[in-house]
Design a protein around this motif. Structure first.
Motif: not given
Length: 552
Positions: A17-38
């Motif tokens: 689930v964490l990998a899926a969340i990170a994947r979707d977040l990076r796809q949409e928001f990585s240009q303006e935000y840094r994506i961290l996962r824990v």
């Protein structure tokens, strides 16, 4: 230093689930935000604490509800202590929706999302975009430069503010007593109030109780000479010294300029110079000095600061300058542009409150602290008038205290007219300060007004009562008049009292002192005009005479 992107933190104990969340977040928001996962609540809380300590911007936390050790609602609640403005989103299964609804109030949850969110373009991204847009509206980005934390009435804090302003370094002043952010920054870096002031550089390095030399090192300003021998060393970086450095470097001379404080001298503290050729709307002294300093360095001059010259001697025809740290600088010629320093006001309380409400010169860095307060200026020259006009934009009232009847004898007409048309500037003729009062800072002044002494509340007192030449260290080497001003040129041979001081068969050059190859320019020279334009002219002329001396 580039401003760091804001962070989106995703937390879930299920790796898939964490990998899926990170994947979707990076796809949409990585240009303006840094994506961290824990992958756990406790680890996420530690990450949040670290981000807070590093002053990283955390925009949104996306946390799963059902996690061992620390559930999502508990994590989001705990995160408020460190990032109260970050947006909080809870990921829930259908069975947990009731807990999610309750958490909207208890944990001040911003939203909850049901799992799964497929497709994310419909069930995830629109919600997160709205939340992030709301965060951006209220977010105040961290100041990404030098920060100075101290006490408002600390003389050292005042000196450091003036130093940074003198080099036109953008900085943020944080008063420890009134600013919670300042208190948190000091605590996060392990300092105590007794360690203040503290400088935090753009790279995060923090220095407690820094000297001006420490600060210069942090800013990348050189404090030691790079060459064994120079053609000309300029002592003092006022307008005349900066002009000498510009012309010396541009004409191929190995040029070093040494300044004990900041570029510009007394002119550098002026809030606005309006009668300098070529600037019809005026410019600040600091801006003029910074332009000249940049120009000199671009042309090849070396700049040494903050560094003071303590001694000057002659060895085998060369001039040897001894610096305050014991190092020696050798040169073929010297241009003395040491300028003048403000005379002190000798009344009770001045020494005790100097830098804590009592200031010599314009002290532009303290103007904002005078907002809607009464301030006093002692003196009637142009520097006092320029300071009065600047302070009047902040202070409730600006009182100009002078002994005479009016300003006509000592101030330029354009400034007198401006002061006359500024309603919150009050001229106090036939008056003088008798005492300054206050415990740890200035609170009141005792003013003798035409024979009657009054105690009047005051936020600040700025003193402009004339100047004395900064030549004490060199008067045993070059000839000075009774007031300490350096004698040059025809003054050395026209007056029988000084004729024996010149030993060469030729006459001294116009700006040459009694020691061949040592020249003087600017306000510390006997007979000089106290004007920026004339100082610049003399500094430029001095290089012409340096060339003639070196060609002998």
């Amino acid at each position: 230093m580039a401003i760091a992107k804001p962070i989106i933190l995703a937390v879930d104990d299920d790796p898939q689930v964490l990998a899926a969340i990170a994947r979707d977040l990076r796809q949409e928001f990585s240009q303006e935000y840094r994506i961290l996962r824990v992958n756990s609540g406790p680890e996420a809380l530690e990450t949040i604490k670290e981000l807070h300590a590093k002053e990283e911007p955390l925009a949104l936390i996306l946390a799963d509800q059902r996690m061992p050790q620390l559930e999502g609602v508990e994590l989001l609640t705990a995160s408020r202590e460190f990032f109260p403005d970050a947006k909080r989103v809870l990921l829930t299964a259908y069975a947990d929706t009731e807990a999610a609804v309750r958490a909207i109030n208890s944990a001040r949850l911003d939203h909850y999302l049901m799992k799964p969110w497929d497709p994310p373009e419909q069930l995830l991204y629109p919600t997160l975009h709205d939340l992030l847009a709301a965060w951006q509206v209220t977010n105040k980005p961290r100041f990404d430069g030098v920060r100075l934390i101290g006490f408002q009435w600390s003389p050292l804090s005042h000196e450091l503010k003036d130093f940074l302003s003198g080099y036109m370094v953008g900085y943020q002043w944080l008063d420890y007593e009134t600013n919670p952010e300042a208190q948190a920054l000091v605590k996060a870096r392990g300092f105590e109030p007794t360690d203040l002031p503290v400088i935090i550089c753009a790279d995060g390095k923090a220095v407690a109780n820094p000297s001006k030399a420490d600060l210069a090192n942090s800013l990348g300003i050189a404090n030691q000479p790079l060459q064994d021998m120079y053609d000309v060393v300029v002592v003092g970086a006022g307008p005349s010294g900066l002009a000498a450095a510009v012309y010396g470097a541009s004409e191929g001379l190995r040029t070093l300029i040494i300044e004990r404080q900041t570029p510009g001298g007394q002119a550098g503290t002026s809030s606005r110079i309006e009668n300098y050729l070529g600037f019809p709307t005026g410019l600040s002294g600091a801006e003029l000095a910074h332009r000249a300093w940049t120009q000199a360095v671009r042309l090849g001059a070396e700049f040494l600061a903050p560094q003071e010259v303590n001694d000057l001697c002659i060895q085998d025809g060369y001039k040897v300058l001894t610096l305050s740290d014991g190092r020696e600088v050798k040169t073929k010629a010297v241009v003395l542009t040491t300028g003048v320093s403000y005379r002190t006001l000798d009344v009770p309380g001045m020494d005790r409150l100097s830098g804590a409400g009592v200031y010599y010169g314009a002290a532009r860095t303290e103007a904002r602290s005078c907002d809607e307060q009464d301030v006093y200026i002692v003196g009637g020259g142009n520097s006092a008038g320029q300071a009065a006009m600047y302070l009047a934009t902040y202070a409730r009232n600006v009182y100009i205290v002078i002994r005479g009847a009016n300003l006509a004898a000592s101030m330029s007409a354009y400034l007198i007219e401006q002061i006359r048309n500024t309603p919150n500037i009050v001229l106090m003729p036939f008056s003088q300060i008798k005492e300054v009062c206050g415990q740890d800072h200035l609170e009141a002044v005792m003013v003798d007004i035409n024979g009657t002494v009054e105690k009047r509340p005051a936020r600040a007192l700025f003193v402009f009562i004339g100047a004395k030449p900064s030549t004490e260290w060199v008067c045993d080497q070059v000839l000075c008049d009774g007031k300490g001003y350096v004698l040059t040129g025809r003054d050395l041979v026209a007056d029988p009292r000084y004729a024996q001081s010149w030993k060469k068969t030729r006459e001294p050059y116009l700006l040459e002192t009694c020691v061949p190859g040592i020249f003087s320019a600017g306000d510390s020279r006997a007979g000089a005009m106290a004007r920026v334009a004339s100082a610049v002219g003399e500094g430029s002329m001095a290089i012409k005479f340096v060339h003639q001396y070196l060609d002998e």
